[in-house]
Write an enzyme that holds these catalytic residues in place. Sequence first.
Site, PDB file in Angstrom:
ATOM      1  N   ASP A 381       0.884  -1.232   0.036  1.00 48.71           N
ATOM      2  CA  ASP A 381       0.081  -0.021  -0.108  1.00 48.71           C
ATOM      3  C   ASP A 381       0.774   1.309  -0.072  1.00 48.71           C
ATOM      4  O   ASP A 381       1.878   1.376   0.519  1.00 48.71           O
ATOM      5  CB  ASP A 381      -0.728  -0.039   1.445  1.00 48.71           C
ATOM      6  CG  ASP A 381      -1.908   0.903   1.285  1.00 48.71           C
ATOM      7  OD1 ASP A 381      -1.967   1.771   0.249  1.00 48.71           O
ATOM      8  OD2 ASP A 381      -3.012   0.927   2.284  1.00 48.71           O
ATOM      9  N   ARG A 457     -11.913   2.335   8.239  1.00 43.38           N
ATOM     10  CA  ARG A 457     -10.463   2.934   7.838  1.00 43.38           C
ATOM     11  C   ARG A 457     -10.560   4.055   6.793  1.00 43.38           C
ATOM     12  O   ARG A 457      -9.926   4.169   5.765  1.00 43.38           O
ATOM     13  CB  ARG A 457      -9.688   1.817   7.049  1.00 43.38           C
ATOM     14  CG  ARG A 457      -8.154   1.790   7.314  1.00 43.38           C
ATOM     15  CD  ARG A 457      -7.649   0.572   6.554  1.00 43.38           C
ATOM     16  NE  ARG A 457      -6.342   0.597   6.944  1.00 43.38           N
ATOM     17  CZ  ARG A 457      -5.068   0.085   6.186  1.00 43.38           C
ATOM     18  NH1 ARG A 457      -5.518  -0.260   4.861  1.00 43.38           N
ATOM     19  NH2 ARG A 457      -4.165   0.063   6.597  1.00 43.38           N
ATOM     20  N   TRP A 491      -4.614  -8.379  -3.826  1.00 46.67           N
ATOM     21  CA  TRP A 491      -5.754  -7.947  -3.868  1.00 46.67           C
ATOM     22  C   TRP A 491      -6.516  -7.734  -2.484  1.00 46.67           C
ATOM     23  O   TRP A 491      -6.807  -8.800  -2.102  1.00 46.67           O
ATOM     24  CB  TRP A 491      -6.696  -8.969  -5.035  1.00 46.67           C
ATOM     25  CG  TRP A 491      -8.076  -8.176  -5.166  1.00 46.67           C
ATOM     26  CD1 TRP A 491      -9.017  -7.695  -4.218  1.00 46.67           C
ATOM     27  CD2 TRP A 491      -8.684  -7.813  -6.679  1.00 46.67           C
ATOM     28  NE1 TRP A 491     -10.320  -7.141  -4.878  1.00 46.67           N
ATOM     29  CE2 TRP A 491      -9.706  -7.322  -6.432  1.00 46.67           C
ATOM     30  CE3 TRP A 491      -7.969  -7.918  -7.491  1.00 46.67           C
ATOM     31  CZ2 TRP A 491     -10.794  -6.863  -7.320  1.00 46.67           C
ATOM     32  CZ3 TRP A 491      -9.121  -7.316  -8.964  1.00 46.67           C
ATOM     33  CH2 TRP A 491     -10.161  -6.958  -8.568  1.00 46.67           C
ATOM     34  N   ASP A 492      -6.406  -6.532  -1.981  1.00 45.99           N
ATOM     35  CA  ASP A 492      -6.844  -6.474  -0.732  1.00 45.99           C
ATOM     36  C   ASP A 492      -8.209  -5.864  -0.543  1.00 45.99           C
ATOM     37  O   ASP A 492      -8.771  -5.238  -1.660  1.00 45.99           O
ATOM     38  CB  ASP A 492      -6.044  -5.337  -0.237  1.00 45.99           C
ATOM     39  CG  ASP A 492      -5.714  -5.332   1.501  1.00 45.99           C
ATOM     40  OD1 ASP A 492      -6.561  -6.135   2.147  1.00 45.99           O
ATOM     41  OD2 ASP A 492      -4.813  -5.092   1.883  1.00 45.99           O
ATOM     42  N   MET A 493      -8.945  -5.951   0.545  1.00 45.96           N
ATOM     43  CA  MET A 493     -10.297  -5.476   0.634  1.00 45.96           C
ATOM     44  C   MET A 493     -10.319  -5.283   2.153  1.00 45.96           C
ATOM     45  O   MET A 493     -10.562  -5.849   3.043  1.00 45.96           O
ATOM     46  CB  MET A 493     -11.433  -6.430   0.345  1.00 45.96           C
ATOM     47  CG  MET A 493     -12.921  -5.841   0.456  1.00 45.96           C
ATOM     48  SD  MET A 493     -13.638  -6.740   1.613  1.00 45.96           S
ATOM     49  CE  MET A 493     -15.295  -6.370   1.143  1.00 45.96           C
ATOM     50  N   CYS A 540      -6.582 -11.058  -0.150  1.00 45.79           N
ATOM     51  CA  CYS A 540      -6.286 -10.207   1.298  1.00 45.79           C
ATOM     52  C   CYS A 540      -7.456  -9.476   1.456  1.00 45.79           C
ATOM     53  O   CYS A 540      -8.132  -9.170   0.747  1.00 45.79           O
ATOM     54  CB  CYS A 540      -4.980  -9.579   0.860  1.00 45.79           C
ATOM     55  SG  CYS A 540      -4.683  -8.776   2.567  1.00 45.79           S
ATOM     56  N   ASP A 562      -3.289 -10.360   9.388  1.00 44.63           N
ATOM     57  CA  ASP A 562      -2.032  -9.428   9.487  1.00 44.63           C
ATOM     58  C   ASP A 562      -1.423  -9.778  10.772  1.00 44.63           C
ATOM     59  O   ASP A 562      -0.244  -9.155  10.734  1.00 44.63           O
ATOM     60  CB  ASP A 562      -2.825  -8.019   9.714  1.00 44.63           C
ATOM     61  CG  ASP A 562      -3.172  -7.309   8.542  1.00 44.63           C
ATOM     62  OD1 ASP A 562      -2.632  -8.010   7.422  1.00 44.63           O
ATOM     63  OD2 ASP A 562      -4.016  -6.579   8.428  1.00 44.63           O
TER      64      ASP A 562
HETATM   65  C1  GLA Z   1      -4.342  -4.868   5.009  1.00 43.13           C
HETATM   66  C2  GLA Z   1      -3.460  -6.306   4.845  1.00 43.13           C
HETATM   67  C3  GLA Z   1      -1.921  -5.673   4.988  1.00 43.13           C
HETATM   68  C4  GLA Z   1      -1.243  -4.566   4.198  1.00 43.13           C
HETATM   69  C5  GLA Z   1      -2.424  -3.354   4.580  1.00 43.13           C
HETATM   70  C6  GLA Z   1      -2.155  -2.115   3.766  1.00 43.13           C
HETATM   71  O1  GLA Z   1      -4.376  -4.781   6.364  1.00 43.13           O
HETATM   72  O2  GLA Z   1      -3.765  -7.243   5.328  1.00 43.13           O
HETATM   73  O3  GLA Z   1      -1.029  -6.614   4.696  1.00 43.13           O
HETATM   74  O4  GLA Z   1      -1.377  -4.605   2.815  1.00 43.13           O
HETATM   75  O5  GLA Z   1      -3.627  -3.601   4.287  1.00 43.13           O
HETATM   76  O6  GLA Z   1      -2.933  -0.980   3.844  1.00 43.13           O
END
Ligand code: GLA
Length: 766
Positions: A381, A457, A491-493, A540, A562
């Site tokens: 990020d 967030r 690919w996060d959420m 993710c 995390d």
């Molecule tokens: C989430 C993911 C982390 C990281 C952060 C970045 O919490 O699980 O591994 O990528 O976002 O903002």
Amino acid sequence: MRIYYDEESRLIFIETKSTTMCLAITDTEGFLNNVYYGIKIQRDDLRYLLRTGVGPFVPSVNERDRGSYLDCARFEFPSSGAGDYRPSAVTVTDDKGHDVSQFLYKSHRIYEGKDKLFARMPEGVDVRMPSTFDVKSGAETLEITLSDDVLGLEAKLSYSVFEDSDAIVKSVKLINKSDSPVTINRLHSSSLDLDRGVWGDKTPDVVTLSGTWARERHIDRRSLSRGNVEVYSTRGETSHQFQPFMALCDKNAGNDHGKIYAQTLIWSGNFLCGSSMDQFDNIRSYIGINPEHFAWDLKSGESFQAPEAVLVYTEKGFDEMSHIFHDLFRDHLIRSPYLHRERPVLINNWEATYFDFDTDKLINIASEAKKCGIEMLVMDDGWFGVRNDDNSSLGDWTVNEEKLPGGLKVLSDKLEEIGMKFGIWFEPEMVSPDSDLYRLHPDWAIAVPGRKPCRMRNQYVLDITRSEVRDHVYKCVSDILKSAKISYVKWDMNRQLSDLGSEGLEPGSMGRLSYLYTIAVYDLQGRLLEEFPDLLLENCSGGGARFDGGMLFYSPQIWCSDDTDAYERLSIQAGTEMLYPLSTMGAHVSASPNHITGRSMPFDVRCAVALSGTFGYELDITKIPEEDRGAIPEQVEIYHRYGEIVREGDYYRIASEAETDYFDAWMSVLKDGTRALLTYVQCKAYPNGKGRCIKLKGLDPDAVYELNLIGTERDDSLFCGREKKKAWEDLAPGALSGDTLMNAGIILPLLPGDYAQMMFEIKRLA
Ligand code: GLA
């Protein structure tokens, strides 16, 4: 033939390698009942099981036909409002507001193979839904059509079995054949009625996986009693809180013994998963999309597809249950070309730099990592917009050239020069209120007109159910991937859904939104993999909030949590492994003290725990102690040497700290029994203890094996160390038969101090 219909008795037998499910069509009314599900039995006339012999106050449609005692019979697709007071599998409201339905048998067909599942988006496009498929063995499918003639509704119940699996997969589709609209308020993918008598004089235990951020998927076990036990998500993702999973098991069921009925759902959105026990000791287990935040207006001629459920029955305990899920997912669900490939050992800069990085910093990390044998740098990020913290820029997928002058191409070229692959982080489904995208299209965020949506967030969720929003999001990701050499996407959420309102849906149809949102995610990831078939995708969600079978259809690995503290990971990974193969579990070695818990642990222990997953690093390699950095080449070597066993093998639980009070141990064994890996983690020093006897599992009893402590090959090994080597040499047996290793076991030395590890390769000699 694995699915068999007996015309005379009107019984349908669905058989797997070791189980039988028997469905009965009742004579008088045509109800579809489930008379048996359990270990494989003869195809006898099981109709006697329909006769339940219930008391006087039980509703029935027909006084003679015992199968129609509505509040007691074992219904396969129980409907609501007509006398069965248990949780229904389907609730439908007609255009007058009645919510009574009764689905009766109409026809069935049995066919070779298995159909794909599709969902229709508002713009009329059909999107493939994740579901199991068949590649190597022939699948066989039973499709039963039930009908409620008053509503003019048909339900197509589909059951598939595979030659090489003991799982049964089920799904349901509703079709409106009438001229009037109806509203679906509840549609479970599976409902299974069982008699408590299956467990003799005991009630079963219920096992679920629960948690929260940084504590995902802990194993939870309690006794079932009268009433309902439910786990669920209303968060628009499967969630940190619960998994779509429930196992009903013997009171004394353990890792290698005991009856278990388990269910899960191939789905990444809201779900409900439960078991109820009623006044007659009937048990009903159910799983499907969550009726909360769901109402589907099904117009004349339309159909609605519920996601696929997986049922597993075994009498051999939790290891066997996990093997059935793991094999089903590896052989029939994960499509990625990386499934059987060694994944590149990566280093991710999140815990190394958070948002504070630039090209130089990344290149420094990558150069140092390369020297240690690491193969890929993942930029997390903060590389886009003006994102220097988590308050802005989601949605603005333009490279921040202040951090990365010349853009991604320059960075990826530099990485290529060094000999490192390049991976990148995205959070495509989200928008920051402080972003150009939001300023331009505030209506693109999911919200209810007139209400201020809540932030999480400090971000909103984009309404990707709208095709123009989805197309835009897709283009952003695709353009970036085309702009440089990118091998991997995380690919996060990072927030859950709330304030469910969409400008793209017709008034009165908001109850479609959460289901369609999940389908839209599938559409995006499906498109991505079609355009970039070689991309290694890792899903993710704020750690592991979207770790589910649906996501595995797209990505062969998912970030597990995390929380990278190796001690915490012992329970997180043990819960994850209940359902999911080790090859899918994103696991990294991070810095000590750990950023979340503040706990300090030796480098080799952090490595041993991460080696049970996809393996990588999440630390600033330029800043860690020299000694730790010096250990990495050997750790990477160990990953390459033994990765195959973890990826392809069967997983066995040997001991958990919750029971032993001070150590955890597990194994992976290649299916041909030639090689195995044993990991032992001592969590705390144990005064006045003795060497611990460990019985190995999964080996060939007749073969001869040798045990090698890993990390003794090099004189300078930092993975094992001289002291441990010596302690082991005192206790090490010579070559032994699998039989002895599994029954007499081996003795492991008590290690000094808190947190220590030993890993063994177990190699077949003859
Ligand atoms: C989430 C993911 C982390 C990281 C952060 C970045 O919490 O699980 O591994 O990528 O976002 O903002």
